[in-house]
Scaffold this motif. Structure first.
Motif, PDB file in Angstrom:
ATOM      1  N   PRO A 285     -14.069 -26.440   8.536  1.00 21.93           N
ATOM      2  CA  PRO A 285     -14.046 -27.400   9.731  1.00 21.93           C
ATOM      3  C   PRO A 285     -14.623 -28.635   9.529  1.00 21.93           C
ATOM      4  O   PRO A 285     -13.829 -29.497  10.012  1.00 21.93           O
ATOM      5  CB  PRO A 285     -14.989 -26.599  10.761  1.00 21.93           C
ATOM      6  CG  PRO A 285     -15.760 -25.628   9.994  1.00 21.93           C
ATOM      7  CD  PRO A 285     -14.789 -25.085   8.859  1.00 21.93           C
ATOM      8  N   GLN A 286     -15.648 -29.006   8.558  1.00 20.54           N
ATOM      9  CA  GLN A 286     -16.120 -30.073   8.464  1.00 20.54           C
ATOM     10  C   GLN A 286     -15.013 -30.981   7.788  1.00 20.54           C
ATOM     11  O   GLN A 286     -14.864 -32.303   7.900  1.00 20.54           O
ATOM     12  CB  GLN A 286     -17.460 -30.089   7.941  1.00 20.54           C
ATOM     13  CG  GLN A 286     -18.156 -31.389   7.922  1.00 20.54           C
ATOM     14  CD  GLN A 286     -18.406 -32.159   9.166  1.00 20.54           C
ATOM     15  OE1 GLN A 286     -19.292 -31.479  10.020  1.00 20.54           O
ATOM     16  NE2 GLN A 286     -17.817 -33.126   9.473  1.00 20.54           N
ATOM     17  N   ARG A 287     -14.592 -30.359   6.648  1.00 18.78           N
ATOM     18  CA  ARG A 287     -13.821 -31.030   5.617  1.00 18.78           C
ATOM     19  C   ARG A 287     -12.438 -31.581   6.081  1.00 18.78           C
ATOM     20  O   ARG A 287     -11.791 -32.346   6.248  1.00 18.78           O
ATOM     21  CB  ARG A 287     -13.450 -30.367   4.418  1.00 18.78           C
ATOM     22  CG  ARG A 287     -14.571 -30.029   3.509  1.00 18.78           C
ATOM     23  CD  ARG A 287     -14.329 -29.847   2.115  1.00 18.78           C
ATOM     24  NE  ARG A 287     -13.620 -28.491   2.013  1.00 18.78           N
ATOM     25  CZ  ARG A 287     -14.460 -27.346   1.497  1.00 18.78           C
ATOM     26  NH1 ARG A 287     -15.590 -27.420   1.590  1.00 18.78           N
ATOM     27  NH2 ARG A 287     -13.571 -26.295   1.576  1.00 18.78           N
ATOM     28  N   LEU A 288     -11.902 -30.432   7.104  1.00 18.27           N
ATOM     29  CA  LEU A 288     -10.813 -30.852   8.063  1.00 18.27           C
ATOM     30  C   LEU A 288     -11.085 -31.928   8.877  1.00 18.27           C
ATOM     31  O   LEU A 288     -10.238 -32.956   8.916  1.00 18.27           O
ATOM     32  CB  LEU A 288     -10.267 -29.704   8.664  1.00 18.27           C
ATOM     33  CG  LEU A 288      -9.025 -29.853   9.893  1.00 18.27           C
ATOM     34  CD1 LEU A 288      -7.925 -30.187   9.006  1.00 18.27           C
ATOM     35  CD2 LEU A 288      -8.853 -28.383  10.663  1.00 18.27           C
ATOM     36  N   LEU A 384      -4.566 -31.480   2.258  1.00 14.26           N
ATOM     37  CA  LEU A 384      -4.669 -30.358   2.884  1.00 14.26           C
ATOM     38  C   LEU A 384      -5.518 -29.320   2.218  1.00 14.26           C
ATOM     39  O   LEU A 384      -6.077 -28.529   2.748  1.00 14.26           O
ATOM     40  CB  LEU A 384      -3.480 -29.825   3.388  1.00 14.26           C
ATOM     41  CG  LEU A 384      -2.789 -30.809   4.714  1.00 14.26           C
ATOM     42  CD1 LEU A 384      -1.325 -30.416   4.700  1.00 14.26           C
ATOM     43  CD2 LEU A 384      -3.722 -30.635   5.860  1.00 14.26           C
ATOM     44  N   THR A 385      -4.890 -29.224   0.912  1.00 14.85           N
ATOM     45  CA  THR A 385      -5.504 -27.841   0.098  1.00 14.85           C
ATOM     46  C   THR A 385      -7.063 -28.201  -0.044  1.00 14.85           C
ATOM     47  O   THR A 385      -7.612 -27.228  -0.237  1.00 14.85           O
ATOM     48  CB  THR A 385      -4.586 -27.833  -1.128  1.00 14.85           C
ATOM     49  OG1 THR A 385      -3.202 -27.812  -0.952  1.00 14.85           O
ATOM     50  CG2 THR A 385      -5.322 -26.886  -2.048  1.00 14.85           C
ATOM     51  N   SER A 386      -7.451 -29.594  -0.311  1.00 19.00           N
ATOM     52  CA  SER A 386      -8.981 -29.681  -0.497  1.00 19.00           C
ATOM     53  C   SER A 386      -9.893 -29.432   0.823  1.00 19.00           C
ATOM     54  O   SER A 386     -10.889 -29.182   0.721  1.00 19.00           O
ATOM     55  CB  SER A 386      -9.120 -31.247  -0.838  1.00 19.00           C
ATOM     56  OG  SER A 386      -8.923 -31.980   0.109  1.00 19.00           O
ATOM     57  N   CYS A 387      -8.961 -29.177   2.013  1.00 20.02           N
ATOM     58  CA  CYS A 387      -9.628 -28.832   3.134  1.00 20.02           C
ATOM     59  C   CYS A 387     -10.192 -27.403   3.468  1.00 20.02           C
ATOM     60  O   CYS A 387     -10.696 -26.874   4.228  1.00 20.02           O
ATOM     61  CB  CYS A 387      -9.129 -29.646   4.421  1.00 20.02           C
ATOM     62  SG  CYS A 387      -9.029 -31.342   4.078  1.00 20.02           S
ATOM     63  N   LEU A 388      -9.290 -26.654   2.702  1.00 19.76           N
ATOM     64  CA  LEU A 388      -9.242 -25.127   2.877  1.00 19.76           C
ATOM     65  C   LEU A 388     -10.530 -24.451   2.123  1.00 19.76           C
ATOM     66  O   LEU A 388     -11.274 -25.145   1.350  1.00 19.76           O
ATOM     67  CB  LEU A 388      -7.999 -24.476   1.980  1.00 19.76           C
ATOM     68  CG  LEU A 388      -6.622 -24.891   2.568  1.00 19.76           C
ATOM     69  CD1 LEU A 388      -5.488 -24.398   1.607  1.00 19.76           C
ATOM     70  CD2 LEU A 388      -6.445 -24.424   4.034  1.00 19.76           C
ATOM     71  N   LEU A 389     -10.888 -23.329   2.382  1.00 22.29           N
ATOM     72  CA  LEU A 389     -12.111 -22.836   1.848  1.00 22.29           C
ATOM     73  C   LEU A 389     -11.874 -22.457   0.431  1.00 22.29           C
ATOM     74  O   LEU A 389     -10.718 -22.315   0.099  1.00 22.29           O
ATOM     75  CB  LEU A 389     -12.324 -21.522   2.565  1.00 22.29           C
ATOM     76  CG  LEU A 389     -13.021 -21.414   3.855  1.00 22.29           C
ATOM     77  CD1 LEU A 389     -13.291 -19.958   4.283  1.00 22.29           C
ATOM     78  CD2 LEU A 389     -14.219 -22.374   4.253  1.00 22.29           C
ATOM     79  N   THR A 390     -12.958 -22.800  -0.549  1.00 19.72           N
ATOM     80  CA  THR A 390     -12.841 -22.413  -1.954  1.00 19.72           C
ATOM     81  C   THR A 390     -12.928 -21.107  -2.177  1.00 19.72           C
ATOM     82  O   THR A 390     -13.145 -19.972  -1.247  1.00 19.72           O
ATOM     83  CB  THR A 390     -13.846 -23.156  -2.693  1.00 19.72           C
ATOM     84  OG1 THR A 390     -15.061 -22.985  -2.245  1.00 19.72           O
ATOM     85  CG2 THR A 390     -13.715 -24.782  -2.371  1.00 19.72           C
ATOM     86  N   ASP A 391     -12.540 -20.652  -3.315  1.00 22.75           N
ATOM     87  CA  ASP A 391     -12.679 -19.208  -3.480  1.00 22.75           C
ATOM     88  C   ASP A 391     -14.079 -18.704  -3.381  1.00 22.75           C
ATOM     89  O   ASP A 391     -14.219 -17.638  -2.730  1.00 22.75           O
ATOM     90  CB  ASP A 391     -12.393 -18.851  -5.071  1.00 22.75           C
ATOM     91  CG  ASP A 391     -10.883 -19.172  -5.281  1.00 22.75           C
ATOM     92  OD1 ASP A 391      -9.835 -19.112  -4.409  1.00 22.75           O
ATOM     93  OD2 ASP A 391     -10.334 -19.286  -6.713  1.00 22.75           O
TER      94      ASP A 391
END
Length: 426
Positions: A285-288, A384-391
């Motif tokens: 949420p914060q990164r988005l 957008l990909t960088s805003c997703l949860l990491t592994d």
């Protein structure tokens, strides 16, 4: 198995309801000219209904009904509450039903004011009654047609003005932007008339046509105005009694939930670009939130659905136009509900969910479209990909996600209790 020769020979039932063509557009001159052309083409069987909302904030609406040859009605309507929904419920739909009864054999052309969105008409038809019965028992909404003025469309779509800046707002709390209304008019249409003039630059006309196609790839385009004469009959045959409107089609923000396409994904070098981003894993949420300004800085239009890890029960609508980003609730993901509650949604949504069901995420998924000029596919996709949860964040698990820093906390309340029992967790 062969068809039954008796039943297959039976003629289809005749639908005698008057056909309603809903005409919208943000350029009043082009809309009026289109309406007049359609009236001329069918001067005996078509009646145009128009409403002047310039005094709606004071509860006053002026209605006119005309044919090609004469003014049939001119009335002033006073409403208890001056708003678009009240106008549709208390005057527009009753007027259509009344005309269907008093003028049998005539079709109807509903000419919308610039700030009224066609989806609002469709929504009113789905839940408003006239004399105790649905309006659709008396009339058939045949097609939704939007007129796009090629000479001003791009400026309107890129505008950051509110309707209030143009004195077109329907109420004091109407904070819609010009760009939102223009985009919504095109996106809900099944036919788009590209209105131009003989001196309109051909390259600009092509660019507008491409942009309209990116916004509404499902709509048929009808270009007119490139010559000094207009074939009214030919225009009428292309936009009236086409049967293009699907009354079961959801609104723009509900398309992806039913598994319907929301945009094209371009890979060519066209100046007008449409990008489609899809992901199963949730956004942080914060990164988005931190990326929203950059994400929309170059796009003219953004739309779709998404989910954030901290609020995994909620399907979120994403919308961008006119400089502002809007996020809102589309309700529960089916994966967050017990199976017996799935019947609360449409058949199409349940089928789409089952066909694409993921054993970990269920029906949760992000589908976003961004449309604009010369967008950088690779850069936007990477952002957008960088805003997703990491592994690593993903492996922390469901309970941990709820504790992520969330600037959207409390913004999307759901009706009733949120489902948190183990069988509904990813």
């Amino acid at each position: 198995m062969s068809a039954n020769p008796i039943t297959s020979a039976l003629p289809a039932p005749v639908d005698n309801r008057p056909a309603v063509t809903v005409l919208s557009g943000f350029s009043p001159g082009a809309v009026r000219a289109t309406a007049q052309a359609l009236l001329i083409a069918d001067d005996r069987r078509l009646l145009a209904v128009a409403h002047d909302l310039s005094e709606i904030r004071g509860g006053v609406v002026r209605r006119t009904v005309r044919s090609a040859a004469e003014l049939i009605e001119q009335s002033t309507v006073e409403l208890v509450h001056g708003c678009v929904s009240c106008t549709l419920r208390e005057d527009v739909l009753p007027t259509l039903v009344r005309l269907a009864r008093t003028h049998p054999g005539s079709d109807l052309l509903l000419v919308l004011p610039p700030a009224v969105e066609p989806e609002a008409v469709a929504a009113a038809c789905s839940h408003c009654l006239v004399d105790g019965t649905p309006a659709t028992e008396a009339v058939r909404f045949d097609s939704y047609v939007t007129v796009v003025d090629a000479d001003r469309f791009l400026d309107d779509l890129a505008s950051t003005d509110d309707l209030s800046d143009c004195d077109l707002h329907a109420a004091d709390d109407d904070h819609r932007t010009v760009a939102e209304v223009v985009a919504h008019q095109v996106e809900f249409s099944d036919t788009v008339i590209l209105w131009s003039r003989p001196d309109t630059d051909s390259l600009e006309l092509n660019r507008v046509g491409t942009l309209v196609h990116r916004l509404a790839p499902w709509a048929i385009q009808v270009p007119i105005g490139t010559t000094n004469s207009l074939d009214c009959t030919g225009l009428s045959s292309l936009v009236r009694r086409t049967g293009r409107h699907n009354p079961h089609r959801p609104g723009m923000l509900g398309l992806a939930l039913e598994g319907r396409p929301i945009a094209l994904h371009d890979t060519d070098s066209s100046e007008v670009v449409s990008l489609l981003f899809e992901s199963r894993r949730p956004f942080h949420p914060q990164r988005l939130n931190d990326a929203l300004e950059e994400l929309t800085s170059e796009a003219l239009r953004g739309r779709g659905q998404l989910w954030i890890a901290s609020q995994p029960d909620t399907a979120l609508a994403f919308e961008f136009a006119g400089g502002g980003v809007s996020l809102g609730s589309l309700g529960y993901w089916l994966a967050a509900l017990p199976a017996e509650r799935w019947t609360e949604t449409s058949d199409e949504r349940r089928i789409a969910a089952e066909l694409a069901w993921d054993p970990y995420y269920g029906d949760r998924r992000t589908v976003l479209a961004l449309i604009g000029l010369r967008l950088d596919h690779a850069a936007i996709t990477a952002l957008l990909t960088s805003c997703l949860l990491t592994d690593t964040e993903l492996a922390d698990g469901f309970d941990t996600w709820r504790d992520l820093p969330d600037p959207f906390a409390g913004c999307f309340p759901l009706a009733g209790e949120t489902r948190t029992d183990k069988e509904n967790q990813p």
